[in-house]
Design an enzyme around this catalytic site. Sequence first.
Site, PDB file in Angstrom:
ATOM      1  N   ASP A  93       0.820  -1.208   0.000  1.00 10.73           N
ATOM      2  CA  ASP A  93       0.000   0.000   0.000  1.00 10.73           C
ATOM      3  C   ASP A  93       0.855   1.260   0.000  1.00 10.73           C
ATOM      4  O   ASP A  93       1.462   1.607   1.016  1.00 10.73           O
ATOM      5  CB  ASP A  93      -0.897  -0.039   1.243  1.00 10.73           C
ATOM      6  CG  ASP A  93      -1.831   1.144   1.333  1.00 10.73           C
ATOM      7  OD1 ASP A  93      -2.019   1.840   0.316  1.00 10.73           O
ATOM      8  OD2 ASP A  93      -2.380   1.377   2.425  1.00 10.73           O
ATOM      9  N   ASP A 291      -1.997   5.568  -5.376  1.00 11.41           N
ATOM     10  CA  ASP A 291      -2.263   4.742  -4.200  1.00 11.41           C
ATOM     11  C   ASP A 291      -2.576   3.300  -4.594  1.00 11.41           C
ATOM     12  O   ASP A 291      -3.673   2.987  -5.036  1.00 11.41           O
ATOM     13  CB  ASP A 291      -3.427   5.352  -3.422  1.00 11.41           C
ATOM     14  CG  ASP A 291      -3.574   4.781  -2.029  1.00 11.41           C
ATOM     15  OD1 ASP A 291      -3.036   3.692  -1.774  1.00 11.41           O
ATOM     16  OD2 ASP A 291      -4.232   5.426  -1.193  1.00 11.41           O
TER      17      ASP A 291
END
Length: 443
Positions: A93, A291
């Site tokens: 992430d 992201d």
Amino acid sequence: MKAKTLLYALLSAYSFACGVGAEVLQVAQGVTSLSQGSHTIKLKRQNFSFHQKSAAVHSRHAGKSQSKVVHASEYYGRIVVGSPPQEFLVVFDTGSGNLLIPSKDCHDEACSSHKRYDSSLSASAIEVAFADEPDRAVEKGGDRDVVTITFGTGEMSGVFVKDKICIGTICTVGNFVAATEESDEPFSLVPFDGIFGLSLPQMSEGPNFNVFDCMIRDKVLKHNVFSVFFGATDAEESEITFGEYKPERMASNLFWVPVSNPGYWQVQMQDITINNIGQNLCSGNCQVAVDTGTSLMAGPSSIINALIEKLNVATDCSNYDSLPDLGFQVGDHILNLRPDDYVDKGEEGCSVALMTLDIPPPKGPLFIFGDPFLRKYYTVYDRDNLRVGFALASHPTNPLPKSMFISLKKEEEFNPSASIEMETDKTATGTSGISVGGQCSRS
């Protein structure tokens, strides 16, 4: 006991969701350092409905968000921690800065249904007292920090541990959060274990918590980059590569954009386009976080609502086949999405799959480029030069039209066999003034 609250920037934290399997990594016991190299982890893609995770949005980016049902997906792979190694399945992430895994000291059902880290089984583990003293071991009977991470429908609490962390044969020593409590919802509902934060160190809990910076400190990478490729379909492989990027994953030249506000891998966006025509929605002042842990596209409500009106997607899908390309001008390029990327089409009809997300200053206002964007564009994250690279992704069985990737300047002919040696970009480095490895020191 000290306690403090951390609101993670995790738009997809609730979406550990629903799937199993990735490449099982074989790591030799007792390896403490290796020569510089690279390693690719195959990722598993799992689809799900966004209503499963919509409640977690507020705690991830700390902004007001719109809750609606759309279809999304997540990508996961394996790491190992400790000596001998203990395996965990994690989402990689770029929107968070810490490694988070369950601990054996957590007896909640949410933890017991997952793999749990046992520091007592690791010869290299150190129980850490305080985040700002990452090498200080817990004294017998002494205080230690407890971090509470809040998610939309629940929360977890954990303590800090220092141990060996390996991705394939690439190993480092770093600090992470070991969960001691997890609420049943959402954690007991999902089979995945944790989150591997890959943001810049401003979003990490403290020194030595940014695992990628620790790899750089230990000089274990061929180049101080990682790259992400998401398959267009379930059948196509997805992967994250540490230490290099792969020309064979690109269908265009790679171009670089400097990080504009370190923390997220955040870059400036000049405008938004419809069929390559600028809409003057940014005034050169939009910011975008790339992201890998987010399943959707999101942005400020004022701009998203204006886009929804301009796109005019019919709820009965009657104009679906004539909808335009939606593009984002980043640097000297327009990066387009097709209607199937930005429209959620299902039994209930069609709707624009762009979430409204209002993040207050200084982090916002901010757009989020998640999964739909990353399936179309190969991304490279360069820590030395603080920049993000973009190229049209190469999907051989389902090639993307060249019209998706528009250069606004004369560009060299695409050369897929070009050298991947990393050059120094002084202009990118000067954008933020962050030194490499500044958040990860060896005691």
